[in-house]
Design a protein around this motif. Structure first.
Motif, PDB file in Angstrom:
ATOM      1  N   UNK A 116      56.442 -65.565 -30.720  1.00 20.24           N
ATOM      2  CA  UNK A 116      57.002 -65.841 -29.398  1.00 20.24           C
ATOM      3  C   UNK A 116      56.845 -64.668 -28.433  1.00 20.24           C
ATOM      4  N   UNK A 117      56.688 -63.454 -28.985  1.00 24.62           N
ATOM      5  CA  UNK A 117      56.428 -62.299 -28.124  1.00 24.62           C
ATOM      6  C   UNK A 117      55.168 -62.551 -27.304  1.00 24.62           C
ATOM      7  N   UNK A 118      55.159 -62.005 -26.102  1.00 28.75           N
ATOM      8  CA  UNK A 118      54.018 -62.215 -25.215  1.00 28.75           C
ATOM      9  C   UNK A 118      53.255 -60.909 -24.983  1.00 28.75           C
ATOM     10  N   UNK A 119      51.993 -61.064 -24.633  1.00 26.57           N
ATOM     11  CA  UNK A 119      51.155 -59.904 -24.323  1.00 26.57           C
ATOM     12  C   UNK A 119      50.315 -60.196 -23.087  1.00 26.57           C
ATOM     13  N   UNK A 120      50.030 -59.123 -22.366  1.00 27.69           N
ATOM     14  CA  UNK A 120      48.985 -59.140 -21.343  1.00 27.69           C
ATOM     15  C   UNK A 120      47.898 -58.210 -21.867  1.00 27.69           C
ATOM     16  N   UNK A 121      46.660 -58.670 -21.867  1.00 27.35           N
ATOM     17  CA  UNK A 121      45.602 -57.842 -22.428  1.00 27.35           C
ATOM     18  C   UNK A 121      44.290 -58.051 -21.671  1.00 27.35           C
ATOM     19  N   UNK A 122      43.396 -57.099 -21.842  1.00 26.10           N
ATOM     20  CA  UNK A 122      42.049 -57.186 -21.273  1.00 26.10           C
ATOM     21  C   UNK A 122      41.061 -57.424 -22.399  1.00 26.10           C
ATOM     22  N   UNK A 123      40.063 -58.246 -22.114  1.00 26.19           N
ATOM     23  CA  UNK A 123      39.129 -58.670 -23.162  1.00 26.19           C
ATOM     24  C   UNK A 123      37.694 -58.649 -22.645  1.00 26.19           C
ATOM     25  N   UNK A 124      36.818 -58.148 -23.475  1.00 27.34           N
ATOM     26  CA  UNK A 124      35.372 -58.309 -23.279  1.00 27.34           C
ATOM     27  C   UNK A 124      34.832 -58.938 -24.551  1.00 27.34           C
ATOM     28  N   UNK A 125      34.102 -60.029 -24.394  1.00 25.52           N
ATOM     29  CA  UNK A 125      33.480 -60.644 -25.575  1.00 25.52           C
ATOM     30  C   UNK A 125      31.981 -60.810 -25.336  1.00 25.52           C
ATOM     31  N   UNK A 126      31.216 -60.496 -26.356  1.00 31.95           N
ATOM     32  CA  UNK A 126      29.766 -60.699 -26.337  1.00 31.95           C
ATOM     33  C   UNK A 126      29.382 -61.437 -27.615  1.00 31.95           C
ATOM     34  N   UNK A 127      28.207 -62.021 -27.632  1.00 32.94           N
ATOM     35  CA  UNK A 127      27.786 -62.772 -28.813  1.00 32.94           C
ATOM     36  C   UNK A 127      27.639 -61.843 -30.011  1.00 32.94           C
ATOM     37  N   UNK A 128      27.719 -62.411 -31.195  1.00 32.47           N
ATOM     38  CA  UNK A 128      27.694 -61.608 -32.416  1.00 32.47           C
ATOM     39  C   UNK A 128      26.367 -60.875 -32.608  1.00 32.47           C
ATOM     40  N   UNK A 129      25.309 -61.327 -31.919  1.00 29.13           N
ATOM     41  CA  UNK A 129      24.032 -60.621 -32.008  1.00 29.13           C
ATOM     42  C   UNK A 129      24.032 -59.339 -31.171  1.00 29.13           C
ATOM     43  N   UNK A 130      25.020 -59.206 -30.274  1.00 34.31           N
ATOM     44  CA  UNK A 130      25.039 -58.071 -29.342  1.00 34.31           C
ATOM     45  C   UNK A 130      26.034 -56.990 -29.761  1.00 34.31           C
ATOM     46  N   UNK A 131      26.147 -56.745 -31.051  1.00 34.14           N
ATOM     47  CA  UNK A 131      27.087 -55.736 -31.531  1.00 34.14           C
ATOM     48  C   UNK A 131      26.745 -54.350 -30.992  1.00 34.14           C
ATOM     49  N   UNK A 132      25.440 -54.084 -30.807  1.00 33.42           N
ATOM     50  CA  UNK A 132      25.035 -52.793 -30.252  1.00 33.42           C
ATOM     51  C   UNK A 132      25.519 -52.623 -28.822  1.00 33.42           C
ATOM     52  N   UNK A 133      25.428 -53.687 -28.043  1.00 30.12           N
ATOM     53  CA  UNK A 133      25.923 -53.647 -26.665  1.00 30.12           C
ATOM     54  C   UNK A 133      27.425 -53.401 -26.655  1.00 30.12           C
ATOM     55  N   UNK A 134      28.142 -54.085 -27.547  1.00 32.00           N
ATOM     56  CA  UNK A 134      29.599 -53.915 -27.627  1.00 32.00           C
ATOM     57  C   UNK A 134      29.956 -52.461 -27.940  1.00 32.00           C
ATOM     58  N   UNK A 135      29.197 -51.862 -28.843  1.00 32.21           N
ATOM     59  CA  UNK A 135      29.450 -50.460 -29.206  1.00 32.21           C
ATOM     60  C   UNK A 135      29.204 -49.538 -28.003  1.00 32.21           C
ATOM     61  N   UNK A 136      28.151 -49.831 -27.249  1.00 33.20           N
ATOM     62  CA  UNK A 136      27.843 -49.032 -26.056  1.00 33.20           C
ATOM     63  C   UNK A 136      28.953 -49.171 -25.014  1.00 33.20           C
ATOM     64  N   UNK A 137      29.439 -50.397 -24.810  1.00 27.41           N
ATOM     65  CA  UNK A 137      30.510 -50.624 -23.836  1.00 27.41           C
ATOM     66  C   UNK A 137      31.783 -49.897 -24.244  1.00 27.41           C
ATOM     67  N   UNK A 138      32.044 -49.885 -25.537  1.00 30.38           N
ATOM     68  CA  UNK A 138      33.227 -49.194 -26.061  1.00 30.38           C
ATOM     69  C   UNK A 138      33.194 -47.714 -25.684  1.00 30.38           C
ATOM     70  N   UNK A 139      32.050 -47.058 -25.873  1.00 29.56           N
ATOM     71  CA  UNK A 139      31.947 -45.628 -25.562  1.00 29.56           C
ATOM     72  C   UNK A 139      31.947 -45.371 -24.052  1.00 29.56           C
ATOM     73  N   UNK A 140      31.382 -46.293 -23.291  1.00 28.94           N
ATOM     74  CA  UNK A 140      31.438 -46.148 -21.836  1.00 28.94           C
ATOM     75  C   UNK A 140      32.889 -46.129 -21.353  1.00 28.94           C
TER      76      UNK A 140
END
Length: 253
Positions: A116-140
């Protein structure tokens, strides 16, 4: 065969009523209402409650005077006594809920609180083939090269791209269980490392945690949850009878 109803040129016998109700998919609703009436049969109301319920029902249904009441009764084929019982029904149901589950709500709330607890959050999702892009975005993001919002607008593949990645407030039961777990373990402002969630690789940042409160709105919601769960169980027992089946109301404790 006894004719119990005439509609136009059609005469309906007692033997035809149940098959007709089944054909029009009315039996489940009919069963539910009978079970509720059985449960609230012993619930009594004060004169003040009766007067208030009658006034509210008349107002909701625009029954303004005796003439309107007569027309309403004719339209629904009801008697004055049936109308009075209908006007009182919601009040009696609410008193039934309170009698059965009112003193159990605190423990039920605690058992459900993590959902029942609520959250506000930010999300970025990319396709599972783009794990390298996700890693780059994380460091940026970590190095402050670009904001989470900018990268969400440019790279995220879901509707959150239109809101700078921002989602919520939502209850923790809403996101995917893996995502909910990430949010539960996060501190506000913390960005998770790229994580597989279903078919996506996600970056998530908790913006705000909003703990559930046991206020009046929550009490009403939990009472309704308990009642609806009980009612569903009663209907299932009717549909799958066994020697130990019972549709009696639970005992208050």
């Amino acid at each position: 065969m006894t004719v119990v109803l005439r509609i136009g040129e059609r005469s309906i016998t007692a033997e035809e009523v149940l098959p007709l109700m089944a054909g029009y998919q009315m039996l489940p609703q009919f069963t539910q209402e009978l079970l509720i009436d059985q449960a609230i049969e012993s619930i009594e109301c004060t004169e003040e409650e009766i007067a208030a319920a009658r006034q509210q029902f008349y107002s909701q249904n625009q029954i303004e005077d005796a003439e309107h009441r007569k027309a309403w009764l004719a339209y629904y084929g009801m008697t004055e006594e049936q109308l009075d019982r209908l006007a009182m029904r919601e009040t009696r149901i609410e008193k039934f809920k309170q009698a059965i589950w009112g003193n159990k709500l605190e423990s039920y709330f605690l058992s459900r609180k993590d959902k029942l607890d609520k959250v506000i959050y930010s999300l970025i999702r990319v396709s599972e083939q783009d794990v390298g892009i996700a890693q780059e975005l994380y460091f940026r993001i970590l190095e402050g090269e670009q904001s989470f919002a900018e990268l969400a607008r440019e790279y995220s593949k879901g509707p959150e791209a239109q809101t700078d990645g921002l989602i919520g407030p939502v209850e923790l039961s809403v996101p995917h269980p893996v995502l909910a777990q990430l949010l539960t373990l996060s501190q506000p402002g913390q960005v998770s490392q790229p994580t597989r969630v279903g078919e996506w690789i996600v970056l998530v940042r908790l913006e705000k945690f909003i703990p559930a409160q046991m206020d009046e709105a929550m009490r009403r919601r939990l009472l309704n949850e308990c009642f609806n769960t009980w009612l569903k169980e009663q209907i299932e027992q009717v549909n799958s009878p066994s020697p130990s089946s019972s549709t009696a109301a639970p005992l208050a404790s």
